[in-house]
Design a protein around this motif. Structure first.
Motif, short mmCIF file in Angstrom:
data_model
loop_
_atom_site.label_atom_id
_atom_site.label_comp_id
_atom_site.label_asym_id
_atom_site.label_seq_id
_atom_site.Cartn_x
_atom_site.Cartn_y
_atom_site.Cartn_z
N ARG A 75 -42.72 32.38 -39.98
CA ARG A 75 -43.63 33.49 -39.49
C ARG A 75 -44.31 34.31 -40.48
O ARG A 75 -45.43 35.05 -40.10
CB ARG A 75 -42.72 34.45 -38.43
CG ARG A 75 -42.07 33.57 -37.25
CD ARG A 75 -43.09 33.14 -36.36
NE ARG A 75 -42.47 32.24 -35.35
CZ ARG A 75 -42.99 31.77 -34.20
NH1 ARG A 75 -44.25 31.67 -34.40
NH2 ARG A 75 -42.34 30.94 -33.57
N CYS A 82 -45.75 31.68 -28.83
CA CYS A 82 -44.43 30.96 -28.33
C CYS A 82 -43.63 31.14 -29.84
O CYS A 82 -44.03 30.85 -30.79
CB CYS A 82 -44.56 29.61 -28.06
SG CYS A 82 -45.20 29.60 -26.06
N GLN A 83 -42.18 31.05 -29.49
CA GLN A 83 -41.17 30.87 -30.62
C GLN A 83 -41.13 29.42 -30.92
O GLN A 83 -40.73 29.08 -32.02
CB GLN A 83 -39.96 31.57 -30.16
CG GLN A 83 -39.99 33.17 -29.96
CD GLN A 83 -40.46 33.80 -31.08
OE1 GLN A 83 -39.89 33.66 -32.40
NE2 GLN A 83 -41.68 34.51 -30.88
#
Length: 413
Positions: free
Chosen positions: A93, A69-70
């Protein structure tokens, strides 16, 4: 992380109103965090004052093939039927940044770290480490100077500090037998250094009668991976695993170590006496000791004693040898898979290798007649190994992997 969600932080619930915590994340195999998290007592500065709360650590794996998920929101279900929603801050990230952040949190856990390692940080970090290692590439292999018979291969990873390269090269060059029989492979494990190293070695090839090779890697993958790649390229039957800050005292050391290794059983290794700059002893073998936190550590016998302290003049079997200078048959090194790349950034790979070899019937022997200087930990810097987050993780991993073996061997005695 690509393979799961790691959450670490604190929970302040003095009236114990929280009933359950659920991650609103469709990709997780089990989003009910409160069934899986580990809570440890500790104080934090909360709402402007030092208060007793609970440190929270949990790792949850993702469903097979599910993308991360972001953003993640946590639903805190309360006993009164209400709910509170919390959105934790996400780290970058970039996988290296994620790994560094997780290691930093683990290093602050103190005596709670062992339980957290088994259930949270090892399942979180091990796949991340593997993914980073898989991105490694060999960019270039350059040969300089005269080709030797290549009966032996010296493997020397280079990271940050190049201060001792000229001293190493001069010491190698004055050893006629080494120059005739050994290739010297420098592995550039720090890409910004690549041009400097190539220029230095190319110039050295005009001055010293040596067989010099330079292997350049795409990224810093750590001590273990650098040595393993070099071993796969090496042509010698005998490997010399050597740090960039180790300098021979005089010629003949390699012959002494090879002659000792030749009749020994398969999966054996030998090492020299290593000295500090002032001539005191840095290494004549290692043994293992369990500390009060339950974790095993490596100890160098007679470290700091005088160079000619009588017990250190005797060739003897030891529990382990340092990877700063270790001689082993290439076939044996490859048969056990080389250094374990599960360790991060250097520390405990050498004792792990020695235990793997011993488990297959090999012997570890220190040959003190061979003497080299070791200007210890120059590439890492002045910070002690126990303070580095990577070292904390590696110590936990080493105990996790070898605890039963070390107890059986009676290494604690």
């Amino acid at each position: 992380m690509p393979h799961g969600l790691l959450i670490a932080g604190w929970c302040f619930d003095p009236e114990e109103q929280i009933e359950d915590v659920v991650a609103i994340d469709y990709s997780l195999a089990d989003p009910v965090l409160s069934d899986q998290w580990l809570l440890t007592s500790g104080s934090e500065k909360i709402f402007g004052a030092e208060r007793e709360g609970k440190h929270v650590s949990v790792f949850v794996g993702r469903k097979d093939g599910a993308p991360a998920c972001q953003a993640v929101t946590l639903r805190l279900g309360l006993k009164n039927g209400g709910a509170v929603f919390v959105s934790p801050a996400l780290f970058a990230r970039d996988l290296s940044t994620q790994r560094a952040a997780a290691l930093s949190v683990l290093a602050k856990q103190g005596r709670n770290a062992r339980a957290l390692f088994d259930h949270v940080y090892h399942p979180a970090l091990a796949p991340l480490q593997q993914t980073l290692l898989e991105r490694q590439e060999v960019l270039d292999i350059l040969d300089f100077g005269r080709r030797s018979s290549r009966k032996a291969s010296l493997l020397i990873p280079l990271y940050r500090d190049l201060s001792f390269m000229r001293s190493q090269l001069m010491a190698f060059a004055r050893d006629a037998e080494l120059a005739q029989s050994a290739e010297i492979i420098f592995v550039v494990d720090d890409p910004p250094l690549a041009d400097r190293v190539a220029a230095l070695i190319e110039g050295a090839a005009f001055v010293y009668d040596l067989d010099l090779r330079v292997v350049t890697l795409k990224q810093n993958g750590g001590y273990a991976q650098a040595n393993n790649i070099a071993a796969s390229i090496a042509e010698g039957e005998t490997l010399v695993l050597m740090n960039s800050d180790v300098v021979p005292d005089k010629a003949g050391w390699l012959d002494l170590l090879r002659d000792k290794l030749e009749p020994m059983p398969a999966y054996s290794a030998v090492g020299p006496k290593l000295l500090y700059a002032d001539g005191s002893i840095q290494h004549v073998g290692m043994r293992f000791k369990r500390f009060s936190d339950g974790l095993w550590r490596n100890f160098h016998d007679w470290k700091g004693f005088a160079r000619y302290f009588p017990p250190t003049l005797v060739e003897r079997r030891v529990d382990a040898l340092t990877g700063a200078c270790l001689v082993i048959r290439k076939s044996d090194f490859l048969a056990v898979g080389g250094f374990s790349t599960d360790y991060i950034g250097g520390d405990f790979e050498d004792s792990d290798l020695c235990l793997s070899l011993t488990a297959r019937g090999g012997e570890m022997v220190c040959v003190p007649r061979a003497e080299l200087f070791h200007f210890e930990r120059q590439s890492i810097g002045a910070e002690g190994p126990s303070e580095r987050p990577e070292s904390v993780y590696n110590r936990l991993l080493h105990t996790h992997r070898w605890n039963d073996v070390l107890e059986t061997l009676g290494a604690d005695a």
